[in-house]
Structure formats: C-alpha cells, structure tokens
Design an enzyme around this catalytic site. Structure first.
Site, PDB file in Angstrom:
ATOM      1  N   ASP A  22      -8.827  34.228 -39.122  1.00 28.20           N
ATOM      2  CA  ASP A  22      -8.372  33.626 -40.374  1.00 28.20           C
ATOM      3  C   ASP A  22      -9.425  33.804 -41.474  1.00 28.20           C
ATOM      4  O   ASP A  22     -10.404  34.517 -41.310  1.00 28.20           O
ATOM      5  CB  ASP A  22      -8.059  32.147 -40.100  1.00 28.20           C
ATOM      6  CG  ASP A  22      -7.075  31.543 -41.079  1.00 28.20           C
ATOM      7  OD1 ASP A  22      -6.571  32.262 -41.960  1.00 28.20           O
ATOM      8  OD2 ASP A  22      -6.810  30.339 -40.962  1.00 28.20           O
ATOM      9  N   GLU A  65     -10.482  23.984 -46.720  1.00 26.13           N
ATOM     10  CA  GLU A  65     -10.374  24.377 -45.311  1.00 26.13           C
ATOM     11  C   GLU A  65     -11.659  25.056 -44.889  1.00 26.13           C
ATOM     12  O   GLU A  65     -12.165  25.944 -45.572  1.00 26.13           O
ATOM     13  CB  GLU A  65      -9.188  25.320 -45.082  1.00 26.13           C
ATOM     14  CG  GLU A  65      -9.003  25.696 -43.613  1.00 26.13           C
ATOM     15  CD  GLU A  65      -7.740  26.512 -43.376  1.00 26.13           C
ATOM     16  OE1 GLU A  65      -6.839  25.995 -42.712  1.00 26.13           O
ATOM     17  OE2 GLU A  65      -7.664  27.637 -43.876  1.00 26.13           O
ATOM     18  N   HIS A  75      -3.872  24.247 -49.031  1.00 21.80           N
ATOM     19  CA  HIS A  75      -4.126  23.887 -47.642  1.00 21.80           C
ATOM     20  C   HIS A  75      -3.970  22.381 -47.468  1.00 21.80           C
ATOM     21  O   HIS A  75      -4.357  21.598 -48.325  1.00 21.80           O
ATOM     22  CB  HIS A  75      -5.552  24.278 -47.225  1.00 21.80           C
ATOM     23  CG  HIS A  75      -5.729  25.752 -47.055  1.00 21.80           C
ATOM     24  ND1 HIS A  75      -6.745  26.445 -47.668  1.00 21.80           N
ATOM     25  CD2 HIS A  75      -5.017  26.671 -46.354  1.00 21.80           C
ATOM     26  CE1 HIS A  75      -6.657  27.732 -47.333  1.00 21.80           C
ATOM     27  NE2 HIS A  75      -5.619  27.884 -46.538  1.00 21.80           N
ATOM     28  N   HIS A  81       0.258  31.292 -47.101  1.00 23.88           N
ATOM     29  CA  HIS A  81      -0.806  30.378 -46.696  1.00 23.88           C
ATOM     30  C   HIS A  81      -0.453  28.962 -47.123  1.00 23.88           C
ATOM     31  O   HIS A  81       0.339  28.742 -48.031  1.00 23.88           O
ATOM     32  CB  HIS A  81      -2.131  30.784 -47.331  1.00 23.88           C
ATOM     33  CG  HIS A  81      -2.775  31.952 -46.652  1.00 23.88           C
ATOM     34  ND1 HIS A  81      -4.029  32.405 -46.991  1.00 23.88           N
ATOM     35  CD2 HIS A  81      -2.348  32.757 -45.654  1.00 23.88           C
ATOM     36  CE1 HIS A  81      -4.339  33.447 -46.233  1.00 23.88           C
ATOM     37  NE2 HIS A  81      -3.336  33.676 -45.418  1.00 23.88           N
ATOM     38  N   ASN A 124       1.015  30.810 -42.219  1.00 20.77           N
ATOM     39  CA  ASN A 124      -0.011  30.030 -41.547  1.00 20.77           C
ATOM     40  C   ASN A 124       0.438  28.577 -41.386  1.00 20.77           C
ATOM     41  O   ASN A 124       0.920  27.959 -42.329  1.00 20.77           O
ATOM     42  CB  ASN A 124      -1.310  30.056 -42.358  1.00 20.77           C
ATOM     43  CG  ASN A 124      -2.014  31.391 -42.296  1.00 20.77           C
ATOM     44  OD1 ASN A 124      -1.480  32.373 -41.782  1.00 20.77           O
ATOM     45  ND2 ASN A 124      -3.224  31.440 -42.833  1.00 20.77           N
TER      46      ASN A 124
END
Length: 401
Positions: free
Chosen positions: A108, A181, A225, A264, A286
C-alpha cells in the site's frame, strides 16, 4: 468464461495481473484490497474469497508490515517494514493456492520518506524473480501525491521501468486522499487538492503507457481515509468517467476506457458511490477502516459474552474448579475476529460485484448490477434462472450448474 479461465489460483504476477484487471474493467466489477497485519487477518481474507469464489487483493502498509514482523523490532531504517512485507508475501504465497482463488499481493501507500521500504521490497522481488521466474509481489503502490506533479510522475516512471522487467504492477496516486493513515496526515489539505484534474491524469497515462500496460491510477475525487459522519466527505466519483473520456479522446479511442482506476478511502462509502466508481473503470477499492473494526467486533463480542470465563485460569460460573482454557486459548477468541472479518470482506466483494459469475446477465450492464438485482445472489444454492449460469470459479465452464 470465468476468472480461472484467464488466470490461475494463487498469487498472480506479470501478464496475469493485467488480464485480471482487464477482465474486471470489461465486466464492470472491482476487487476489494484488504489491508492485513498478521497471518490471522490474511487467512480470514482468503477464507472470504474462497467462500464466494472470487479473486481478492491482499495488501500491506508500511506500518502493517512492521507489525507483521513484530513490534519489538527496530524500524529506524525501515528494516522491520521490509522484513514484515516479505514475510507476509511469503505466507500468502504459501497458502493462497490451497484456497483456490486468484490473489493479488500488493503493498500500500509509499510516500517519498518511505522509499527505503519500497526499495527493499523491490530487491526481494528481483531476488525471487531470479530464482523462480516471477516476482514475490504482484504489485506495489507509490504515493508521491504530496510531491510536485512533475516529480511524482518522473519518479513513478523511473521505478516502473525497473518493475516492468520483472512483471510487477505499479499503482500510483495523483491528487491527495484526505484524512490520516500510517503517519501521513492530509486532514488539513485544501479541498481543491482532493479532486484530480483530467489533464493530470493524461500526463500520467502518457508517461507510463510508453513503458508498459501494467499500471493503475488512484485519482482523487474527494476521497478520505477513515469513516466520517454523512455529509462530511463529498465524494464525486462521476469525475472518474470524465478522466476516462479525456484520455480516450487524447489517444484517439473515444469509445474506450483506457484507464485502470483505484478507489482509495473506500470505507464508509455508499453503494451508489461505489457503483458509479466501478462503472467509470475502477478495478480496485481499498477497504481498511471497516475491516479493522470488523475484526474487533468478533473478539469484542466474545470477550463481552464470556467475560466470567476470562478472569482466571480456573473457576467460572459453572464451578470453582472448572478450567477456562477453552475460552482464553487465543485460537478461540482470535478465530471469532476472523469470522467477523471474513463476513465483512464478503460484503465488500458483493458491493463491488466481485462474485462468481461466468457471464454478465443479459439484462444487466455489469456484475455489480446483477448482484443488486439478486440475479442470483452469489451464495445461493439450488437451481438458477436459465439465462444465468453459476459456476465454480475453480472449475471449467463444463462444471456450471
């Protein structure tokens, strides 16, 4: 034709990765990429893929890789992250074929400051390729979206030259995914940076397509995220279709979808947002935050329900001399986390249309719409509608029911 008519079970590399993503783009479904941090989480993801007979992407982050190796190891030079990523890849390679499904083994986000980790994994790929004729990993991601665009593209092209020689897919990011993240905090970036422009996408395509076909682009369309309250994140997946149209026009193929796109920050997204993204050429999404919580749920619920059996080694509501080993044995309570993680991965696969169909149903434009319409549900047993075949992904078309 099913997935195993074009790719093999186990970890895929080289042309097989390209074929898998081409198949997904053609039939309008995407494959969830699940972050793992241990053999337990990796096995749970593989179990989910096996149960619904679908391909899966297993990925490790820099922090997750270090955890896989052991938090007691030093990581000042990314040595634990390199070792853990390699260990994870070897583990997945060892067991993947037994689960009977195609697996993409991926690393990743790698920001510029983490390039020693990336270099270490590529070194391992090249060593494995020299011995086995294929790389250890299927693919790696470079996330240089915080760097100037020109530097981002040039660095990706430089690495892609090296990767194509051993058949490793490259995922790159242009535009910024918000949130935080693995120590990369983009929670305060300007909102305009969360939406990639079509011209930038073409610059990436123009540079990388001259090197090889095995690359994907994580274009920003408001992604963040983590999971946030509804309304706090403004996703615009419809702009991904405009990226496809822009590049197709530039290369003189106006009816094509030339891009392999990546979604993402997929945790917490609505089903409509997911469907729009997949129809626009997203082949990978993801999922990390949701699956982390799913793993906790099984363990949390077990500990809550069995708390009176977990206070001492001996003695519980059934008697002072009753042993509790069958409750505190990690194989018991860790397994409960694996079960709930497995179910969440299955849900992600269904949301993305990643199920064991052999053909797209005639009245549906994509696998994802077939799942929504219940035509048929992927786990259903018994007779199927005559227009649709359900086959084992591990067998040829002759095994269709």
């Amino acid at each position: 034709m099913g997935v195993l008519d074009i790719v093999s079970p186990g970890v895929l590399t080289g042309p097989q990765v390209v074929k898998l993503f081409e198949y997904a783009r053609e039939h309008q479904f995407a494959i969830p990429a699940i972050n793992v941090t241990s053999s337990s989480t990796a096995n749970a993801v593989l179990e989910a893929a096996r149960d619904i007979k679908a391909p899966i992407i297993i990925q490790v982050s820099q922090g997750g890789s270090a955890y896989f190796a052991g938090k007691g190891l030093a990581n000042d030079k990314q040595q634990a992250s390199i070792l853990g990523a390699i260990a994870a890849a070897h583990h997945v390679r060892t067991v993947a074929k037994a689960y009977g499904v195609p697996v993409v083994m991926h690393s990743d986000h790698c920001a510029e400051k983490l390039l020693p980790w990336f270099d270490g994994m590529l070194d391992a790929d090249e060593a494995y390729h020299k011995e086995h004729g294929e790389a250890l990993f299927s693919s790696h991601m470079l996330d240089l979206s915080e760097e100037p665009k020109e530097k981002n593209i040039a660095t990706c092209a430089k690495y892609f030259e090296r990767m194509t020689k051993i058949g490793v897919w490259l995922e790159m990011e242009i535009g910024i995914t918000g949130g935080e993240e693995d120590g990369v905090d983009n929670s305060e970036v300007d909102n305009a940076s969360l939406y990639t422009q079509p011209e930038d996408i073409f610059e990436v395509y123009d540079a990388l397509s001259k090197i090889g076909p095995g690359f994907s682009i994580a274009a920003a369309f408001g992604n963040v995220h983590g999971v946030y309250k509804p309304g706090n994140v403004k996703l615009r997946p419809e702009i991904l279709a405009k990226h496809q149209e822009h590049v197709a026009q530039k290369i003189g193929k106006p009816n094509d979808k030339p891009l392999f796109l990546v979604f993402h920050g997929g945790s917490g997204s609505t089903k409509d947002e997911i469907k729009t993204a997949v129809h626009s050429g997203v082949v990978k999404m993801n999922v990390d935050t949701d699956t982390q919580f799913a793993y906790l749920v099984g363990i949390r619920d077990f500990v809550t329900k069995k708390k009176d059996y977990l206070q001492t080694q001996v003695g519980n509501p059934e008697g002072e001399d009753k042993p509790n080993k069958k409750f505190y044995d990690p194989r018991v309570w860790v397994r409960e986390g694996e079960k709930t993680l497995t179910e969440r991965v299955k849900e992600a696969c269904k949301d993305l249309g990643n199920v064991a169909y052999t053909v797209v149903p005639p009245d549906s434009g994509s696998f994802i719409e077939a799942v929504e319409a219940g035509q048929p549900k992927p786990h259903r047993r018994g007779p199927m509608p005559s227009r649709i075949k359900r086959c084992s992904i591990s067998g040829p078309s002759a095994d269709c029911e």
